[in-house]
Motif scaffolding. Structure first.
Motif, PDB file in Angstrom:
ATOM      1  N   GLU A 171       0.828  -1.220   0.000  1.00  0.00           N
ATOM      2  CA  GLU A 171       0.000   0.000   0.000  1.00  0.00           C
ATOM      3  C   GLU A 171       0.855   1.260   0.000  1.00  0.00           C
ATOM      4  OE1 GLU A 171      -1.903  -1.360   3.608  1.00  0.00           O
ATOM      5  OE2 GLU A 171      -1.469   0.550   4.600  1.00  0.00           O
ATOM      6  N   ASP A 174       2.057   1.217  -3.846  1.00  0.00           N
ATOM      7  CA  ASP A 174       0.985   1.358  -4.830  1.00  0.00           C
ATOM      8  C   ASP A 174      -0.354   1.459  -4.119  1.00  0.00           C
ATOM      9  OD1 ASP A 174      -0.774   1.257  -6.909  1.00  0.00           O
ATOM     10  OD2 ASP A 174      -0.457  -0.875  -7.342  1.00  0.00           O
ATOM     11  N   THR A 176      -3.185   1.928  -5.032  1.00  0.00           N
ATOM     12  CA  THR A 176      -4.322   1.284  -5.714  1.00  0.00           C
ATOM     13  C   THR A 176      -4.327  -0.219  -5.470  1.00  0.00           C
ATOM     14  OG1 THR A 176      -3.139   0.762  -7.754  1.00  0.00           O
ATOM     15  CG2 THR A 176      -4.111   2.984  -7.592  1.00  0.00           C
ATOM     16  N   ARG A 177      -3.249  -0.744  -4.900  1.00  0.00           N
ATOM     17  CA  ARG A 177      -3.080  -2.172  -4.585  1.00  0.00           C
ATOM     18  C   ARG A 177      -3.152  -3.070  -5.819  1.00  0.00           C
ATOM     19  NH1 ARG A 177      -3.082  -3.624   0.899  1.00  0.00           N
ATOM     20  NH2 ARG A 177      -2.335  -5.568   0.032  1.00  0.00           N
ATOM     21  N   THR A 178      -2.768  -2.524  -6.990  1.00  0.00           N
ATOM     22  CA  THR A 178      -2.623  -3.392  -8.166  1.00  0.00           C
ATOM     23  C   THR A 178      -1.425  -4.306  -7.946  1.00  0.00           C
ATOM     24  OG1 THR A 178      -3.263  -1.451  -9.398  1.00  0.00           O
ATOM     25  CG2 THR A 178      -2.510  -3.317 -10.713  1.00  0.00           C
ATOM     26  N   SER A 180       0.438  -6.231  -5.388  1.00  0.00           N
ATOM     27  CA  SER A 180       0.111  -6.693  -4.030  1.00  0.00           C
ATOM     28  C   SER A 180       0.731  -8.059  -3.721  1.00  0.00           C
ATOM     29  CB  SER A 180      -1.411  -6.743  -3.880  1.00  0.00           C
ATOM     30  OG  SER A 180      -1.752  -6.928  -2.544  1.00  0.00           O
ATOM     31  N   TYR A 335       3.646  -2.132 -11.952  1.00  0.00           N
ATOM     32  CA  TYR A 335       2.960  -0.986 -11.407  1.00  0.00           C
ATOM     33  C   TYR A 335       3.685   0.260 -11.895  1.00  0.00           C
ATOM     34  CZ  TYR A 335       3.998   2.478  -7.940  1.00  0.00           C
ATOM     35  OH  TYR A 335       4.330   3.631  -7.341  1.00  0.00           O
ATOM     36  N   ARG A 337       3.579   4.811 -12.100  1.00  0.00           N
ATOM     37  CA  ARG A 337       2.889   6.042 -11.690  1.00  0.00           C
ATOM     38  C   ARG A 337       3.069   7.083 -12.766  1.00  0.00           C
ATOM     39  NH1 ARG A 337       2.849   7.606  -5.406  1.00  0.00           N
ATOM     40  NH2 ARG A 337       3.344   5.625  -4.562  1.00  0.00           N
TER      41      ARG A 337
END
Ligand SMILES: Cc1cc2nc3c(=O)[nH]c(=O)nc-3n(C[C@H](O)[C@H](O)[C@H](O)COP(=O)(O)OP(=O)(O)OC[C@H]3O[C@@H](n4cnc5c(N)ncnc54)[C@H](O)[C@@H]3O)c2cc1C
Length: 337
Positions: A171, A174, A176-178, A180, A335, A337
């Motif tokens: 968390e 990321d 958004t928890r893509t 994980s 992931y 950004r």
């Protein structure tokens, strides 16, 4: 170097674990463990016992221990696995329940749960690092590049950010928890008073299975100077530690009968950062330049974590490559950004 800790240093599992530095029964982790022992031996303000106390893997039945012994003898003969029962077992640990069997392993150094983390923090401070406690931080990323961290209303600039936030690492990296690949596995440990604490680290056989995801609890008992830690649960949700104290004591009494009447000093809960394959994720993460991770030691963090930290620091400084078996890139969901 600056470190941001949202609570106090050692407030989570690194200060609340069971306190056994021991062999992790995994090819990759065992190398990290061997290096970790070397780091501990050089760590000022931390005392690793010269010799292991020994781990007794316990079961009511000989069969599961026979196969564990054979497997360990094949993979790690240096642990000198030996089956012990009856009078021989009571000679090793006079306060064990009758009828038990054990596989004795030459590993298991009992230490105070927070001792290593606090000693490393002391070393970092003496080397000039700034440790900010009570300050949560998140990566500050712009145009696919790390700029530093957000900490409250402040921005702190840095060209490299390492996230080592245990089970909260996904968390933090990321929101958004893509991405994980690490989950919390909550453990309750009850500190008890025992007139005759065990000399060995005692463990119910089967930690590999629960660490791999089967919920419930497994008996363990670790005695360090001044404290006896009775464990522990393996749960997906954060438990109320006091609500588990009686159940752990009752389960523990099947192995050490004196636990039934042992005084509970306190109970604590913390979460193991369990990674997708049981090994830590180390190195660059996702598409963001300058963003690094070192987390995911599951139940073996104080036994192997310091070597992971050394590896991560060396990699950030361009001195060492991360081996594929530990690289964060093996968590396939990328992931950005
Ligand atoms: C019950 C139990 C018993 C255990 N017993 C043993 C044992 O005997 N032997 C062994 O080797 N291992 C044991 N372990 C495992 C070991 O404790 C862990 O693997 C290890 O402590 C994990 O260390 P970590 O630094 O990755 O995570 P943590 O110790 O969880 O530290 C992560 C830190 O990140 C902080 N944080 C989170 N988010 C932020 C943010 N946004 N900003 C700033 N800070 C943040 C948290 O406050 C926390 O202090 C046990 C674990 C449990 C739960």
């Amino acid at each position: 170097m600056e470190l941001f800790e949202r609570d106090d240093v050692a407030a989570a599992a690194s200060g609340r674990n069971s306190g056994s530095v021991q062999h992790p029964f995994d090819r990759v982790l065992s190398e990290l463990h061997a290096e970790t022992l070397r780091h501990y031996r050089e760590l000022e303000g931390f005392e690793l016992p010269d010799r292991p106390a020994g781990v007794l893997m316990l079961a009511g039945d000989l069969r599961p221990l026979e196969s564990a012994r054979a497997e360990i003898a094949r993979l790690w003969p240096e642990l000198r696995p030996a089956l012990v029962g009856g009078r021989d077992l009571r000679r090793l640990e006079p306060n064990l329940a009758r009828g038990l069997w054990a596989c004795r392993l030459e590993t298991g150094y009992p230490v105070r749960p927070a001792a290593a983390t606090l000693a490393f923090a002391g070393r970092a401070r003496r080397a000039g690092a700034l440790l900010h406690e009570g300050r949560a931080a998140w990566p500050w990323v712009r145009s696919g590049q790390i700029r530093g961290v957000f900490a409250g209303h402040e921005r702190c600039a840095s060209g490299s950010v390492l996230v080592a936030a245990g089970p909260w690492t996904p968390e933090v990296i990321d929101p958004t928890r893509t991405w994980s690949p690490i989950e919390p596995v909550w453990g309750v440990v009850v500190e008890v008073r025992l007139a005759n604490p065990p000399r060995h680290v005692l463990e119910e056989a089967g930690v590999e299975d629960v660490a791999a995801g089967a919920a419930g609890s497994l008996f363990s008992l670790v005695s360090t100077a001044g404290a006896v830690s009775l464990g522990s649960t393996f749960l997906a949700e954060e438990p109320d530690p006091r609500a588990w104290a009686a159940a752990l004591r009752e389960a523990g009494a099947a192995f050490v009968p004196a636990l039934r009447d042992a005084e509970v000093v306190r109970a604590r809960a913390c979460a193991r950062p369990q990674s997708l394959d049981g090994r830590p994720l180390v190195g660059p993460v996702g598409e963001v330049e300058g963003l690094w991770v070192a987390a995911g030691h599951g139940p073996w963090g104080i036994s192997a974590g310091p070597a992971t930290s050394r590896l991560a620091a060396d990699a950030i400084l361009g001195r060492r490559r991360i081996p594929a078996s530990l690289a964060a890139s093996r968590a396939t969901t990328t992931y950005a950004r």
